[in-house]
Design an enzyme around this catalytic site. Structure first.
Site, PDB file in Angstrom:
ATOM      1  N   HIS A  45       0.834  -1.205   0.000  1.00 20.70           N
ATOM      2  CA  HIS A  45       0.000   0.000   0.000  1.00 20.70           C
ATOM      3  C   HIS A  45       0.866   1.252   0.000  1.00 20.70           C
ATOM      4  O   HIS A  45       1.519   1.568   0.985  1.00 20.70           O
ATOM      5  CB  HIS A  45      -0.895  -0.043   1.240  1.00 20.70           C
ATOM      6  CG  HIS A  45      -1.877   1.067   1.338  1.00 20.70           C
ATOM      7  ND1 HIS A  45      -1.882   1.955   2.390  1.00 20.70           N
ATOM      8  CD2 HIS A  45      -2.907   1.427   0.536  1.00 20.70           C
ATOM      9  CE1 HIS A  45      -2.871   2.807   2.245  1.00 20.70           C
ATOM     10  NE2 HIS A  45      -3.506   2.515   1.121  1.00 20.70           N
ATOM     11  N   HIS A  87      -1.556  10.436  -2.760  1.00 18.33           N
ATOM     12  CA  HIS A  87      -2.825   9.958  -2.221  1.00 18.33           C
ATOM     13  C   HIS A  87      -3.848  11.053  -1.963  1.00 18.33           C
ATOM     14  O   HIS A  87      -4.992  10.982  -2.426  1.00 18.33           O
ATOM     15  CB  HIS A  87      -2.595   9.170  -0.927  1.00 18.33           C
ATOM     16  CG  HIS A  87      -3.867   8.752  -0.273  1.00 18.33           C
ATOM     17  ND1 HIS A  87      -4.500   9.504   0.701  1.00 18.33           N
ATOM     18  CD2 HIS A  87      -4.661   7.667  -0.478  1.00 18.33           C
ATOM     19  CE1 HIS A  87      -5.611   8.895   1.072  1.00 18.33           C
ATOM     20  NE2 HIS A  87      -5.737   7.781   0.376  1.00 18.33           N
TER      21      HIS A  87
END
Length: 311
Positions: A45, A87
Site C-alpha cells: 500500500h 494519495h
C-alpha cells in the site's frame, strides 16, 4: 466480460484435468495475471509506507525488494496533464505545499519537500536518507521497475482529475503494461472504471468499496458510493453486476474497530467470479484471520509482516 469469466473459471478449478489443445496452448502474460488473482497477493500500500515516506521511490524499492506482488499507488493529474503518485487531494499532509495537487504544475510539485513530514511525524523512523524525496510521476515509476513489477493503480478522485482515465490508459499502453499482465486499475468510482474499459477493455479492473453504518440507521451497513448494498444485504445479482466489468473487489474489513464484512461475504464474492482484496491491514492477527477466511490478497503498509506470515 472475458476477464471476469476467466477468473471465475480459474477460481472454481474448471481448468483441472482439461486436455484440449486450447487448454494446452501457452498462457499469455495477461491470462497468467488473471489466473494469479485466484491465489494470494501481497499488495504494498503506497509501497512499504509503514517504514518510509509513502508513495516514494524508497517505499516502492523496499516493497519490491521484499517481493510484494503489487506496488499500489494513487494516480492524480497535475495542472499541466502529468500523472503523479499522490494519495491526498491536497498537499498539506505529506509535503510542504498547500492546496489541491491538481492546481499545480509538475515543476511546482517537484519543488516541494515530500519528506520532512515523515521525519517529523515518525521521529523514531526518521532518516537523513529521505531528504530530497520528491513526488513521483507515473513514468518515473515505470522507468524504474518496468516489467519487473506489477502495479495496482487507483484513479484517485476523478472528479478533481478530469481526463485521468484517458491519460492513464495512454501511459499504460505506451509502457506496454496491459498485454504483459503488469497492471490492475482500481477506483471507488464505478464511472471511472467504465471509462477505462471504454478506452481499453483488456485492462483488469478492481471495484473499491467502503462499508460503514448508515447515518439514518446505525444498525444498517451501506456502501460509500452506493455501488452495492451493505455486505449483509448483498446478493449474487449485485455481485454479478460488478463482475460484468471488474475482476475483483477491494473492500475495507473494519469500520471504527467493528467488522463490516465476514467470511460469508468473501466466499459469496468469489463464487460470483470476483477476487477479494482487503485494505489496509497492518495488524498480524487481522492478517491471519483474513487469510484463514480465504481472501485473495491484502493491502498493507507493512508487506514484510505479511510476507513473513504467509511464508
Amino acid at each position: 466480460m472475458r476477464h471476469a469469466s476467466l477468473f471465475t473459471a480459474v477460481s472454481l478449478g474448471l481448468f483441472a484435468g482439461v486436455t484440449t489443445s486450447a487448454a494446452l496452448a501457452e498462457t499469455s502474460p495477461l491470462e497468467q495475471q488473471l489466473k494469479d488473482l485466484a491465489s494470494f497477493q501481497v499488495i504494498a500500500h503506497r509501497g512499504a509506507s509503514g517504514h518510509v515516506p509513502e508513495s516514494s521511490m524508497a517505499a516502492l524499492e523496499l516493497a519490491h525488494e521484499w517481493g510484494a506482488d503489487y506496488l499500489e499507488l494513487d494516480i492524480q493529474m497535475t495542472a499541466d496533464g502529468e500523472l503523479v503518485a499522490f494519495h491526498d487531494d491536497t498537499l498539506e499532509r505529506t509535503s510542504n505545499g498547500e492546496g489541491h495537487i491538481n492546481d499545480h504544475t509538475l515543476a511546482e510539485l517537484k519543488d516541494l519537500d515530500a519528506e520532512a513530514w515523515f521525519n517529523d511525524t515518525y521521529p523514531d523512523q526518521a532518516d537523513e536518507a529521505f531528504m530530497g524525496t520528491e513526488i513521483l510521476t507515473l513514468e518515473e515509476v515505470f522507468s524504474r521497475f518496468g516489467q519487473n513489477a506489477r502495479y495496482y493503480l487507483e484513479t484517485k478522485s476523478p472528479q478533481l482529475n478530469p481526463g485521468v482515465e484517458a491519460a492513464l490508459v495512454k501511459r499504460l499502453e505506451a509502457f506496454d503494461m496491459i498485454d504483459t499482465g503488469r497492471v490492475l486499475v482500481q477506483s471507488f468510482e464505478q464511472e471511472s472504471l467504465l471509462k477505462i474499459h471504454e478506452l481499453n477493455d483488456d485492462i483488469p479492473l478492481i471495484q473499491l468499496v467502503w462499508y460503514s453504518p448508515s447515518q439514518e440507521d446505525s444498525e444498517r451497513l451501506v456502501e460509500w458510493r452506493g455501488t452495492t448494498p451493505g455486505a449483509p444485504d448483498i446478493t449474487d445479482e449485485h455481485l454479478q453486476a460488478v463482475a460484468d466489468y471488474a475482476v475483483g473487489l477491494g473492500s475495507n474489513y473494519r469500520y471504527e474497530g467493528e467488522q463490516v464484512i465476514d467470511e460469508t461475504f468473501i466466499r459469496q464474492a468469489q463464487d460470483n467470479g470476483l477476487a477479494v482484496h482487503i485494505y489496509t491491514v497492518n495488524d498480524t492477527d487481522h492478517m491471519q484471520q483474513l487469510i484463514d477466511w480465504g481472501v485473495n490478497g491484502l493491502f498493507t503498509d507493512y508487506p514484510d509482516r505479511l510476507i513473513e506470515l504467509i511464508e
